[in-house]
Scaffold this motif. Structure first.
Motif, PDB file in Angstrom:
ATOM      1  N   LEU A 176      -0.123   1.821 -12.507  1.00  0.00           N
ATOM      2  CA  LEU A 176       0.567   0.777 -11.743  1.00  0.00           C
ATOM      3  C   LEU A 176       0.443   1.047 -10.244  1.00  0.00           C
ATOM      4  N   GLY A 177       0.669   2.294  -9.824  1.00  0.00           N
ATOM      5  CA  GLY A 177       0.515   2.635  -8.414  1.00  0.00           C
ATOM      6  C   GLY A 177      -0.911   2.441  -7.935  1.00  0.00           C
ATOM      7  N   GLY A 178      -1.879   2.835  -8.773  1.00  0.00           N
ATOM      8  CA  GLY A 178      -3.287   2.653  -8.421  1.00  0.00           C
ATOM      9  C   GLY A 178      -3.648   1.191  -8.278  1.00  0.00           C
ATOM     10  N   ALA A 179      -3.088   0.327  -9.127  1.00  0.00           N
ATOM     11  CA  ALA A 179      -3.358  -1.109  -9.040  1.00  0.00           C
ATOM     12  C   ALA A 179      -2.865  -1.673  -7.712  1.00  0.00           C
ATOM     13  N   LEU A 180      -1.677  -1.254  -7.277  1.00  0.00           N
ATOM     14  CA  LEU A 180      -1.138  -1.746  -6.009  1.00  0.00           C
ATOM     15  C   LEU A 180      -2.010  -1.305  -4.835  1.00  0.00           C
ATOM     16  N   VAL A 181      -2.432  -0.047  -4.845  1.00  0.00           N
ATOM     17  CA  VAL A 181      -3.271   0.472  -3.754  1.00  0.00           C
ATOM     18  C   VAL A 181      -4.617  -0.251  -3.724  1.00  0.00           C
ATOM     19  N   SER A 182      -5.247  -0.376  -4.880  1.00  0.00           N
ATOM     20  CA  SER A 182      -6.569  -1.006  -4.945  1.00  0.00           C
ATOM     21  C   SER A 182      -6.518  -2.478  -4.558  1.00  0.00           C
ATOM     22  N   ALA A 183      -5.437  -3.149  -4.957  1.00  0.00           N
ATOM     23  CA  ALA A 183      -5.354  -4.592  -4.730  1.00  0.00           C
ATOM     24  C   ALA A 183      -5.265  -4.961  -3.256  1.00  0.00           C
ATOM     25  N   VAL A 184      -4.665  -4.088  -2.442  1.00  0.00           N
ATOM     26  CA  VAL A 184      -4.426  -4.465  -1.039  1.00  0.00           C
ATOM     27  C   VAL A 184      -5.294  -3.691  -0.044  1.00  0.00           C
ATOM     28  N   SER A 185      -6.018  -2.667  -0.511  1.00  0.00           N
ATOM     29  CA  SER A 185      -6.812  -1.856   0.419  1.00  0.00           C
ATOM     30  C   SER A 185      -7.843  -2.694   1.172  1.00  0.00           C
ATOM     31  N   LEU A 186      -8.588  -3.511   0.438  1.00  0.00           N
ATOM     32  CA  LEU A 186      -9.641  -4.307   1.072  1.00  0.00           C
ATOM     33  C   LEU A 186      -9.050  -5.319   2.047  1.00  0.00           C
ATOM     34  N   SER A 187      -7.912  -5.906   1.699  1.00  0.00           N
ATOM     35  CA  SER A 187      -7.267  -6.866   2.603  1.00  0.00           C
ATOM     36  C   SER A 187      -6.870  -6.192   3.907  1.00  0.00           C
ATOM     37  N   LEU A 188      -6.362  -4.972   3.817  1.00  0.00           N
ATOM     38  CA  LEU A 188      -5.981  -4.238   5.024  1.00  0.00           C
ATOM     39  C   LEU A 188      -7.207  -3.958   5.897  1.00  0.00           C
ATOM     40  N   PHE A 202       0.836  -1.197   0.000  1.00  0.00           N
ATOM     41  CA  PHE A 202       0.000   0.000   0.000  1.00  0.00           C
ATOM     42  C   PHE A 202       0.875   1.253   0.000  1.00  0.00           C
ATOM     43  N   LEU A 203       1.895   1.262   0.845  1.00  0.00           N
ATOM     44  CA  LEU A 203       2.808   2.411   0.907  1.00  0.00           C
ATOM     45  C   LEU A 203       3.550   2.593  -0.412  1.00  0.00           C
ATOM     46  N   LEU A 204       3.996   1.487  -1.014  1.00  0.00           N
ATOM     47  CA  LEU A 204       4.687   1.572  -2.302  1.00  0.00           C
ATOM     48  C   LEU A 204       3.749   2.122  -3.369  1.00  0.00           C
ATOM     49  N   GLY A 205       2.498   1.635  -3.382  1.00  0.00           N
ATOM     50  CA  GLY A 205       1.537   2.119  -4.366  1.00  0.00           C
ATOM     51  C   GLY A 205       1.239   3.598  -4.214  1.00  0.00           C
ATOM     52  N   ILE A 206       1.051   4.051  -2.963  1.00  0.00           N
ATOM     53  CA  ILE A 206       0.796   5.477  -2.718  1.00  0.00           C
ATOM     54  C   ILE A 206       1.983   6.322  -3.160  1.00  0.00           C
TER      55      ILE A 206
END
Length: 482
Positions: free
Chosen positions: A112-124, A80-84
């Motif tokens: 690419l950054g948006g994909a990383l944020v979106s992919a892990v937000s719900l898991s967090l 999430f931090l990397l994506g942001i």
């Protein structure tokens, strides 16, 4: 697990996660309003302008599922931090861009950054809130932010572009990104990644993304290079070869990015095809209607933002539970099919909008119908994608249909925008007035979008298996909490 953090920090962490997601959602709508200004400033052609949208969508869709796997491998907080960080830096590059190449490259990095944020937000969020009541409340807040972000985006895009310049629609992300990153470092617990680390399907992600980029490039430049030219045919041939390679990779790797076995399930397969067709119509509408209002009706960027507001507000209202209530009452199939037909009717109204059109008569009715249609069908299409899979694979099925949605939108936008440009050029060459030729090209794109939506409606009505009333209620309730 909750990682032992106190109640106050947990809800503050949710706010931070929602702000991060809001930044990603804003970027999908804020750009549409500024497209004509970007076109004029950087010298984009009518067709090459689609890369401002597609560069973002292709990398976002291509790496969405891979982002989830990276989160499992390295930890969701770290991803999430990397994506942001990546999204914020890419936003700075977009805002400072002074050429087409720089802007398109930076938009791809944003995706690419948006994909990383979106992919892990719900898991967090799922890890932060373990009790059903708190999780339902948290997911409801998260879902509302996602839906409401579209409304904020069109208004903010119009305001920033009119008052300052299009550069500020990207630069506005900088203070948000820095604040979200700092708050995440302070609030998000450092969870341990799972011991069972699945291998990454990097080859699959690269194959499907490169295939679609080549296909989109060939379509976008087909009018200039010639549809039967060696350049176009070679690019399309390479895209097909890479698409086949992707299918071969997915059938052989132990942890595929897009498990092909899911498509043996009727609802999953149908939902993905419907998602591709609907996304093609939706993204083409949002792109071309903004151009119609600015280039044909001579609206300012702020007026375009306000014109989109009815559709965005209606979509947000349905996300708060209206769509789920329809699912609870009628099941999945009827709302999905009806929503697509209502949206198709809105596209048909845009396909008859005249050169000297007015907002109340020629823009507002189509906006309302598209808002209603999209609001009704969004939850059912996700439910259809997840209804045939085991509970522990629902997240995977949701990710697959979201990926199909982004990819279908990118390819559909490229095709419809290119066909619109070809019609405009043909009419202009035949002696038609410039604005009339331009509007006729837009009419073609809107009508083809309506055909795609009607086709999706027919497929949904024919092949989606709806649930019994009791099951629909349970599923609808779960969606309502999102």
């Amino acid at each position: 697990m909750t990682h032992g953090i106190d109640e106050r920090k947990r809800w503050l962490a949710l706010i931070v996660l929602c702000l991060g997601m809001l930044m990603i959602v804003l970027d999908t709508t804020i750009v549409n309003v500024a497209l004509p200004s970007i076109r004029a400033d950087l010298g984009f052609s009518e067709t090459s302008l689609v890369w401002v949208i597609n560069a973002y969508m292709l990398t976002f869709g291509g790496f969405l599922l891979l982002g989830g796997r990276l989160g499992d491998l390295f930890g969701h907080r770290k991803l999430f931090l990397l994506g942001i960080a990546l999204f914020t830096l890419a936003s700075a590059a977009c805002g400072l861009a002074n050429s087409q190449g720089v802007l398109i490259t930076a938009r791809a990095m944003q995706g690419l950054g948006g994909a990383l944020v979106s992919a892990v937000s719900l898991s967090l969020i799922m890890n932060l809130f373990t009790s059903p009541a708190d999780r339902a409340k948290a997911m409801g807040i998260y879902g509302f932010v996602g839906a409401g972000g579209g409304s904020i985006g069109v208004l903010l895009g119009g305001l920033l572009t009119s008052a300052l310049s299009w550069h500020w629609i990207f630069l506005v992300n900088l203070p948000i990104g820095v604040a979200v990153y700092a708050a995440c470092v302070a609030l998000l617990p450092t969870g341990k990644p799972p011991a069972d680390r699945a291998r990454l399907d990097v080859a699959g992600a690269m194959a499907v993304t490169t295939s679609l980029m080549l296909a989109v490039y060939a379509v976008v430049h087909g009018n200039e290079a010639g549809w039967t030219s060696a350049q176009t045919l070679v690019q399309l041939g390479m895209a097909i070869v890479l698409a086949i390679a992707f299918l071969v990779i997915e059938s052989r790797v132990s942890h595929p990015l897009m498990p092909l076995r899911l498509f043996a399930l009727r609802n999953v397969a149908t939902a993905n095809v419907v998602g591709v067709l609907w996304a093609a119509a939706l993204f083409a509408w949002s792109f071309i209607s903004a151009l119609y209002m600015q280039r044909v009706l001579n609206y300012s960027a702020m007026q375009v933002g306000l014109a989109f507001l009815p559709a965005s507000v209606i979509m947000a209202a349905f996300s708060l539970g209206l769509s789920a209530r329809l699912v609870m009452r009628f099941g999945i199939r009827a709302p999905l099919s009806l929503g697509l037909l209502v949206a198709a009717a809105g596209l048909v109204l845009f396909a008859r909008a005249p050169v000297g059109g007015s907002f109340v008569q020629d823009v507002l009715p189509g906006m309302v119908l598209l808002g209603l249609g999209a609001g009704v069908l969004f939850n059912p299409v996700l439910l259809a994608a997840m209804s045939d899979v085991a509970p522990d694979e629902s997240g995977l099925a949701s990710g697959v249909v979201n990926t199909s949605f982004m990819m279908g939108g990118a390819l559909g936008l490229a095709i419809l925008a290119s066909l619109a440009a070809a019609r405009t050029e043909g009419l202009a060459a035949a002696g038609a007035d410039g604005v009339t030729a331009l509007n006729s090209g837009y009419h073609l794109a809107f009508m083809l979008g309506a055909v795609a939506a009607v086709t999706a409606s027919v497929l949904a009505g024919a092949f989606v298996r709806t649930r019994a009333h009791g099951q629909a209620q349970g599923e609808g309730a779960s969606v309502a909490s999102f």
